[in-house]
Design a protein around this motif. Structure first.
Motif, short mmCIF file in Angstrom:
data_model
loop_
_atom_site.label_atom_id
_atom_site.label_comp_id
_atom_site.label_asym_id
_atom_site.label_seq_id
_atom_site.Cartn_x
_atom_site.Cartn_y
_atom_site.Cartn_z
N ALA A 177 3.72 -10.65 6.99
CA ALA A 177 4.31 -11.30 8.16
C ALA A 177 5.36 -10.41 8.83
O ALA A 177 5.45 -10.35 10.06
N GLU A 178 6.13 -9.71 8.01
CA GLU A 178 7.15 -8.80 8.55
C GLU A 178 6.49 -7.67 9.33
O GLU A 178 6.90 -7.36 10.45
N TYR A 179 5.47 -7.06 8.75
CA TYR A 179 4.83 -5.93 9.41
C TYR A 179 4.10 -6.37 10.68
O TYR A 179 4.09 -5.64 11.68
N GLU A 180 3.52 -7.55 10.67
CA GLU A 180 2.89 -8.06 11.89
C GLU A 180 3.93 -8.24 12.98
O GLU A 180 3.67 -7.96 14.16
N GLY A 181 5.12 -8.72 12.60
CA GLY A 181 6.19 -8.87 13.57
C GLY A 181 6.65 -7.54 14.12
O GLY A 181 6.95 -7.41 15.32
N TRP A 182 6.72 -6.52 13.27
CA TRP A 182 7.11 -5.18 13.73
C TRP A 182 6.11 -4.66 14.76
O TRP A 182 6.51 -4.15 15.81
N GLU A 183 4.83 -4.79 14.45
CA GLU A 183 3.81 -4.29 15.38
C GLU A 183 3.89 -5.01 16.72
O GLU A 183 3.79 -4.39 17.78
N ALA A 184 4.04 -6.33 16.67
CA ALA A 184 4.11 -7.11 17.91
C ALA A 184 5.32 -6.71 18.73
O ALA A 184 5.25 -6.60 19.96
N SER A 185 6.45 -6.45 18.06
CA SER A 185 7.66 -6.07 18.79
C SER A 185 7.51 -4.71 19.46
O SER A 185 8.00 -4.50 20.58
N VAL A 186 6.82 -3.79 18.80
CA VAL A 186 6.61 -2.47 19.39
C VAL A 186 5.69 -2.56 20.61
O VAL A 186 5.94 -1.94 21.64
N VAL A 187 4.62 -3.34 20.50
CA VAL A 187 3.70 -3.51 21.62
C VAL A 187 4.44 -4.12 22.81
O VAL A 187 4.24 -3.71 23.95
N ARG A 232 16.39 -5.42 12.23
CA ARG A 232 17.65 -6.01 11.76
C ARG A 232 17.60 -7.53 11.81
O ARG A 232 18.07 -8.22 10.91
N ALA A 233 17.00 -8.07 12.88
CA ALA A 233 16.89 -9.52 13.02
C ALA A 233 16.03 -10.10 11.90
O ALA A 233 16.32 -11.18 11.38
N PHE A 234 14.99 -9.38 11.53
CA PHE A 234 14.12 -9.87 10.48
C PHE A 234 14.83 -9.87 9.13
O PHE A 234 14.63 -10.77 8.31
#
Length: 230
Positions: free
Chosen positions: A19-29, A87-89
């Protein structure tokens, strides 16, 4: 030499961080889109996968650079947004959970060997282990935030070994990353076990020191596998 201690990474083998990594990818996109660069998530995932496979320690940022080069200013802005999201995560790690196999394997391992946490994590993760009833099984309970240094620094591993009172030859490092777990562990003289799960399962060895002594599919296999290491 007889195995006297097990150093265990958390993210990947113990904690499911998908879930964390999916959030990272979405934030970069999203950050790329804010800069006027439309990148389909699947295309970014391919670039990220390629960076991971070659053991790039900054895989997400390496993928970003492929879409913004040679614009350094754009890269810096996206990097800033990415770090803010991370940081938010950390403050609110939604969706990160202890893997079921870790709940079973860690008590079994602790009955045979002194265990040490060897993880790049904030100190807040310790409460998650406590809630799962696992923290008490570890003799070394510090994470990188509490140590003042993190992986892949060899000093990180030396500090843990000194804390346990064992030599590198008497210990094994267990983690999911070839670059942050296997390579530095072998560099200081430890044996290394790779658990091939999560985002970094696609990494490929880029040197002999990146090749683990053993590769496992899950942490459930670890107690039996360690018998072959002594």
């Amino acid at each position: 030499m007889t195995l006297r201690a097990v150093l265990l990474d958390l993210g990947g083998p113990v904690l499911d961080e998908e879930a964390e990594y999916e959030g990272w990818e979405a934030s970069v996109v999203c950050a790329l889109a804010a800069e006027g660069i439309t990148v389909p998530p699947a295309e970014f995932a391919r670039e990220l996968g390629a960076a991971i496979a070659r053991c790039d320690p900054d895989a997400h940022l390496s993928a970003v650079w492929n879409f913004v080069r040679p614009d350094v200013d754009r890269f810096r802005r996206i990097r800033g947004a990415f770090r803010d999201q991370r940081r938010a995560f950390v403050e609110n790690p939604r969706g990160v959970a202890v893997r079921p196999e870790a709940r079973e394997a860690i008590p079994t391992l602790a009955a045979r060997y002194p265990l040490a946490i060897a993880a790049n994590q904030p100190k807040t993760v310790l409460s998650q282990l406590e809630e799962a009833g696992l923290l008490g099984h570890f003799r070394w309970r510090r994470v990188s935030e509490g140590m003042g240094i993190g992986k892949p620094s060899p000093l990180f591993f030396r500090m843990i070994l000194d804390g346990l009172g064992v030599s590198a030859e008497e210990a094994v490092m267990v983690g999911d990353r070839l670059d942050f777990d296997v390579f530095p562990a072998r560099l200081v003289g430890m044996r290394a076990v790779r658990v091939r799960v999560g985002l970094y399962a696609g990494q490929e060895p880029i040197s002999p020191l990146h090749v683990p002594d053993l590769t496992l599919a899950t942490l459930a296999e670890l107690p039996a596998a360690l018998a072959s290491l002594g």
